[in-house]
Design an enzyme around this catalytic site. Structure first.
Site, PDB file in Angstrom:
ATOM      1  N   ASP A 124       0.824  -1.210   0.000  1.00  0.00           N
ATOM      2  CA  ASP A 124       0.000   0.000   0.000  1.00  0.00           C
ATOM      3  C   ASP A 124       0.856   1.256   0.000  1.00  0.00           C
ATOM      4  O   ASP A 124       0.671   2.161  -0.798  1.00  0.00           O
ATOM      5  CB  ASP A 124      -0.976  -0.010   1.203  1.00  0.00           C
ATOM      6  CG  ASP A 124      -0.275  -0.272   2.544  1.00  0.00           C
ATOM      7  OD1 ASP A 124       0.952  -0.479   2.587  1.00  0.00           O
ATOM      8  OD2 ASP A 124      -0.993  -0.285   3.567  1.00  0.00           O
ATOM      9  N   ASP A 142       7.227   4.145   3.567  1.00  0.00           N
ATOM     10  CA  ASP A 142       7.624   5.341   4.322  1.00  0.00           C
ATOM     11  C   ASP A 142       9.116   5.214   4.644  1.00  0.00           C
ATOM     12  O   ASP A 142       9.957   5.638   3.854  1.00  0.00           O
ATOM     13  CB  ASP A 142       6.752   5.458   5.569  1.00  0.00           C
ATOM     14  CG  ASP A 142       7.050   6.700   6.396  1.00  0.00           C
ATOM     15  OD1 ASP A 142       7.702   7.619   5.880  1.00  0.00           O
ATOM     16  OD2 ASP A 142       6.614   6.763   7.568  1.00  0.00           O
ATOM     17  N   PHE A 180       0.460  11.351   8.034  1.00  0.00           N
ATOM     18  CA  PHE A 180      -0.208  10.066   8.207  1.00  0.00           C
ATOM     19  C   PHE A 180      -1.509  10.076   7.406  1.00  0.00           C
ATOM     20  O   PHE A 180      -2.305  11.009   7.512  1.00  0.00           O
ATOM     21  CB  PHE A 180      -0.486   9.788   9.680  1.00  0.00           C
ATOM     22  CG  PHE A 180      -0.916   8.382   9.920  1.00  0.00           C
ATOM     23  CD1 PHE A 180       0.012   7.358   9.983  1.00  0.00           C
ATOM     24  CD2 PHE A 180      -2.261   8.068  10.064  1.00  0.00           C
ATOM     25  CE1 PHE A 180      -0.374   6.038  10.179  1.00  0.00           C
ATOM     26  CE2 PHE A 180      -2.663   6.750  10.268  1.00  0.00           C
ATOM     27  CZ  PHE A 180      -1.720   5.748  10.326  1.00  0.00           C
TER      28      PHE A 180
HETATM   29  P1  IMP Z   1       7.649   1.614   6.371  1.00  0.00           P
HETATM   30  O1  IMP Z   1       8.155   0.355   7.022  1.00  0.00           O
HETATM   31  O2  IMP Z   1       7.908   2.848   7.198  1.00  0.00           O
HETATM   32  O3  IMP Z   1       8.109   1.798   4.939  1.00  0.00           O
HETATM   33  O4  IMP Z   1       6.071   1.569   6.376  1.00  0.00           O
HETATM   34  C1  IMP Z   1       5.354   0.645   5.693  1.00  0.00           C
HETATM   35  C2  IMP Z   1       4.107   0.245   6.440  1.00  0.00           C
HETATM   36  O5  IMP Z   1       3.740   1.195   7.455  1.00  0.00           O
HETATM   37  C3  IMP Z   1       2.957   0.189   5.470  1.00  0.00           C
HETATM   38  O6  IMP Z   1       2.767  -1.116   5.003  1.00  0.00           O
HETATM   39  C4  IMP Z   1       1.792   0.669   6.273  1.00  0.00           C
HETATM   40  O7  IMP Z   1       1.132  -0.428   6.851  1.00  0.00           O
HETATM   41  C5  IMP Z   1       2.371   1.523   7.375  1.00  0.00           C
HETATM   42  N1  IMP Z   1       2.237   2.963   7.079  1.00  0.00           N
HETATM   43  C6  IMP Z   1       3.214   3.828   6.715  1.00  0.00           C
HETATM   44  N2  IMP Z   1       2.723   5.070   6.539  1.00  0.00           N
HETATM   45  C7  IMP Z   1       1.402   4.991   6.788  1.00  0.00           C
HETATM   46  C8  IMP Z   1       0.327   5.958   6.757  1.00  0.00           C
HETATM   47  O8  IMP Z   1       0.486   7.162   6.461  1.00  0.00           O
HETATM   48  N3  IMP Z   1      -0.910   5.489   7.065  1.00  0.00           N
HETATM   49  C9  IMP Z   1      -1.151   4.183   7.396  1.00  0.00           C
HETATM   50  N4  IMP Z   1      -0.183   3.253   7.427  1.00  0.00           N
HETATM   51  C10 IMP Z   1       1.079   3.659   7.135  1.00  0.00           C
HETATM   52 MG    MG Z   2      -0.765  -0.814   8.287  1.00  0.00          MG
END
Ligand code: IMP
Ligand code: MG
Length: 194
Positions: free
Chosen positions: A113, A116, A165
């Site tokens: 999805d 980040d 977010f």
């Molecule tokens: P990362 O590990 O920081 O790259 O984040 C990836 C995971 O964090 C995604 O699969 C989402 O489930 C969650 N995530 C990151 N940013 C958001 C956001 O803005 N809203 C909701 N879920 C998020």
């Molecule tokens: Mg999530």
């Protein structure tokens, strides 16, 4: 009971970032890129639950709607949960449910999805990479490029999102808002009253 759900969400939503039409157009563009790259090749989509529930389903059908695409397409899902605070992952990912099919010698495309800090996708690429797929790529619908902690390759990127977010179209805050058909920001009170 859809009306009641919408009313519950109404006061919590601060604004819409991308509407359902814009999201659908972005997915069609991604499908076009994927069709070009996997022409007449078998392809396995591995969607990352729960957030990529809708993007995986919509992407699979958008690929099917374009001629001369993959010779066959299968869909699998795995389910992870990331530790961290409510709105940022720590990269400590727990595999809650694995994919069901072997991926050795298959062309695998991870469908996420949002990215980040990149730690979740890095974990998934390492996990699936160990299983000797013929090829391994990633597709993310939403990209927050501002706080990467690791440079993880993402071959297909949908829409860039500001450093905020966001919820909707599969993305949750405390398991809610996934079924919003658009991408939205929340009112600050939602986080403080959470
Ligand atoms: P990362 O590990 O920081 O790259 O984040 C990836 C995971 O964090 C995604 O699969 C989402 O489930 C969650 N995530 C990151 N940013 C958001 C956001 O803005 N809203 C909701 N879920 C998020
Ligand atoms: Mg999530």
């Amino acid at each position: 009971m859809i009306a009641r759900i919408s009313e519950t969400y109404e006061g919590a939503i601060a604004g819409e970032l991308f509407g359902a039409r814009e999201i659908a157009r972005a997915i069609e563009r991604l499908a076009g890129e994927i069709v070009r790259d996997y022409r007449r090749m078998p392809l396995t989509l591995v969607g990352v639950l729960k957030g990529a529930l809708f993007v995986t389903a919509d992407l699979a059908r958008a690929i099917a709607a374009i001629p001369d695409g993959p010779s066959e397409l299968s869909i699998d899902y795995l389910c992870v949960s990331s530790y961290g605070n409510a709105s940022r992952s720590s990269g400590e990912v727990r595999l809650l449910k694995d994919a069901t099919e072997p991926i050795a010698a298959r062309n695998v495309l991870i469908v996420e999805d949002i990215i980040d800090n990149g730690l979740t996708l890095e974990y998934l690429r390492a996990l699936l990479g160990e299983r000797n797929p013929a090829s391994l790529r990633s597709c993310v619908l939403f990209d927050k490029p501002f706080r990467r902690l690791v440079q993880v390759p993402v071959e297909y990127v949908g829409l860039q999102v500001p450093d905020e977010f966001v919820v909707g179209y599969g993305l949750d805050y405390q398991e809610l808002f996934r079924n919003l058909p658009y991408l939205a920001q929340l009112q600050p009170e939602v986080f403080t009253n959470g």
